[in-house]
Design a protein around this motif. Structure first.
Motif, mmCIF file in Angstrom:
data_model
loop_
_atom_site.group_PDB
_atom_site.id
_atom_site.type_symbol
_atom_site.label_atom_id
_atom_site.label_comp_id
_atom_site.label_asym_id
_atom_site.label_seq_id
_atom_site.Cartn_x
_atom_site.Cartn_y
_atom_site.Cartn_z
ATOM 1 N N GLY A 14 26.972 -98.528 19.096
ATOM 2 C CA GLY A 14 25.592 -98.952 18.915
ATOM 3 C C GLY A 14 24.766 -97.917 18.173
ATOM 4 N N ILE A 15 24.958 -96.660 18.517
ATOM 5 C CA ILE A 15 24.221 -95.588 17.845
ATOM 6 C C ILE A 15 24.650 -95.493 16.379
ATOM 7 N N ARG A 16 25.928 -95.648 16.129
ATOM 8 C CA ARG A 16 26.419 -95.570 14.749
ATOM 9 C C ARG A 16 25.889 -96.699 13.877
ATOM 10 N N ALA A 17 25.449 -97.804 14.517
ATOM 11 C CA ALA A 17 24.913 -98.945 13.769
ATOM 12 C C ALA A 17 23.414 -98.834 13.528
ATOM 13 N N VAL A 18 22.772 -97.814 14.080
ATOM 14 C CA VAL A 18 21.325 -97.633 13.928
ATOM 15 C C VAL A 18 20.974 -97.431 12.459
ATOM 16 N N ALA A 19 19.986 -98.214 11.982
ATOM 17 C CA ALA A 19 19.601 -98.118 10.579
ATOM 18 C C ALA A 19 18.093 -97.980 10.387
ATOM 19 N N SER A 20 17.327 -97.992 11.478
ATOM 20 C CA SER A 20 15.877 -97.896 11.376
ATOM 21 C C SER A 20 15.331 -97.264 12.642
ATOM 22 N N LEU A 21 14.058 -96.885 12.602
ATOM 23 C CA LEU A 21 13.425 -96.298 13.766
ATOM 24 C C LEU A 21 13.384 -97.308 14.913
ATOM 25 N N ALA A 22 13.167 -98.581 14.584
ATOM 26 C CA ALA A 22 13.158 -99.625 15.609
ATOM 27 C C ALA A 22 14.532 -99.747 16.268
ATOM 28 N N ASP A 23 15.589 -99.648 15.456
ATOM 29 C CA ASP A 23 16.951 -99.667 16.011
ATOM 30 C C ASP A 23 17.161 -98.498 16.964
ATOM 31 N N ALA A 24 16.681 -97.335 16.568
ATOM 32 C CA ALA A 24 16.858 -96.134 17.391
ATOM 33 C C ALA A 24 16.133 -96.283 18.724
ATOM 34 N N ALA A 25 14.910 -96.831 18.683
ATOM 35 C CA ALA A 25 14.148 -97.048 19.914
ATOM 36 C C ALA A 25 14.869 -98.044 20.819
ATOM 37 N N ASP A 26 15.403 -99.112 20.232
ATOM 38 C CA ASP A 26 16.158 -100.100 21.010
ATOM 39 C C ASP A 26 17.380 -99.458 21.652
ATOM 40 N N ARG A 27 18.050 -98.591 20.915
ATOM 41 C CA ARG A 27 19.259 -97.960 21.434
ATOM 42 C C ARG A 27 18.931 -97.021 22.590
ATOM 43 N N LEU A 28 17.823 -96.292 22.480
ATOM 44 C CA LEU A 28 17.412 -95.429 23.584
ATOM 45 C C LEU A 28 17.115 -96.249 24.839
ATOM 46 N N ASN A 29 16.443 -97.372 24.652
ATOM 47 C CA ASN A 29 16.155 -98.244 25.799
ATOM 48 C C ASN A 29 17.439 -98.762 26.434
ATOM 49 N N THR A 30 18.421 -99.077 25.601
ATOM 50 C CA THR A 30 19.706 -99.549 26.112
ATOM 51 C C THR A 30 20.400 -98.466 26.922
ATOM 52 N N ILE A 31 20.342 -97.237 26.437
ATOM 53 C CA ILE A 31 20.943 -96.116 27.152
ATOM 54 C C ILE A 31 20.278 -95.933 28.513
ATOM 55 N N VAL A 32 18.951 -95.979 28.537
ATOM 56 C CA VAL A 32 18.213 -95.827 29.796
ATOM 57 C C VAL A 32 18.614 -96.914 30.789
#
Length: 245
Positions: A14-32
């Motif tokens: 999921g992190i490797r697929a991050v392509a934007s700041l919004a993606d990064a925020a979504d990924r952090l929420n998923t981790i939490v």
């Protein structure tokens, strides 16, 4: 990470697929959500030889806390930021000196705004001199928090490196694999010379557990299937020479 962990694999992909700041925020929420944490934040700063600038960050913190942090310019006070960007190994927030009133006030405000009572920071150093930190917090009891650290700390250090690469892509920086720290390469060097973990610990004045931690991180960062494979990769890239001689 000796055996396959589907959650860790999904987080990595999921992190490797991050392509934007919004993606990064979504990924952090998923981790939490996936790990039962309270908050997570990633912050990176430019290499020291570039023009000074405010750190680039993405976080699950409440908007009120982000606003308060910026208004009060807590970048200059935050001990997590100060220690994390200098560290080469994880920073457990319980070890931070609270004798300074400003630091105590800062942590008090952070908790009032929903930051967890337990926290840990995973530092990352990029090959171009850039640095980053992944911080996560929890409101679990002390025993549950220690169990989390014991079972997940090594994986989270690896995820921090992947997140650093992802933010680098967003910023338009060339993508590099996270480099190994001097200590990781040093432990790997002694492994390459045939020394056991216990003997390496004695040589470097570390605990055996810490040596294993550094060896596992070196293997993960080099993308190796085993420590022997990690030694081969490090030798091929000249890492032993660059770091140690």
């Amino acid at each position: 990470m000796a055996q396959f962990d589907s959650k860790f694999h999904d987080m990595t992909e999921g992190i490797r697929a991050v392509a934007s700041l919004a993606d990064a925020a979504d990924r952090l929420n998923t981790i939490v959500e996936s790990y039962g944490l309270e908050t997570a934040a990633f912050l990176t700063v430019s290499p020291v030889y570039e023009e000074p600038s405010k750190p680039f960050y993405v976080t699950t913190y409440s908007p009120d806390w982000v606003k308060r942090y910026i208004e009060k310019d807590f970048f200059d006070i935050d001990p997590v930021l100060r220690h994390g960007l200098r560290a080469v190994t994880l920073v457990d927030w319980k070890e931070i000196d609270l004798s300074d009133k400003a630091v105590r006030t800062f942590f008090g405000e952070a908790r009032e705004h929903g930051v967890g009572k337990h926290g840990i920071t995973f530092p990352v150093r990029g090959v171009d001199g850039d640095r980053g930190i992944l911080s996560v917090t929890s409101n679990e009891n002390a025993a549950a928090w220690q169990a989390f650290l014991k079972s997940e700390a090594r994986d989270f250090q690896y995820l921090a490196g992947e997140f650093h690469n992802a933010i680098g892509r967003i910023q338009g920086r060339p993508r590099h694999q996270t480099v190994c720290s001097d200590r990781e390469i040093e432990c790997l060097k002694w492994y390459a010379r045939g020394e056991k973990v216990k003997r390496t610990a004695e040589i470097l004045s570390l605990s055996p557990r810490t040596v294993r931690f550094h060896l596992d991180l070196a293997r993960a960062k080099l993308g190796a299937k085993s420590l022997a494979h990690a030694v081969a990769i490090a030798t091929e890239r000249g890492l032993f020479f660059q770091k140690l001689f």
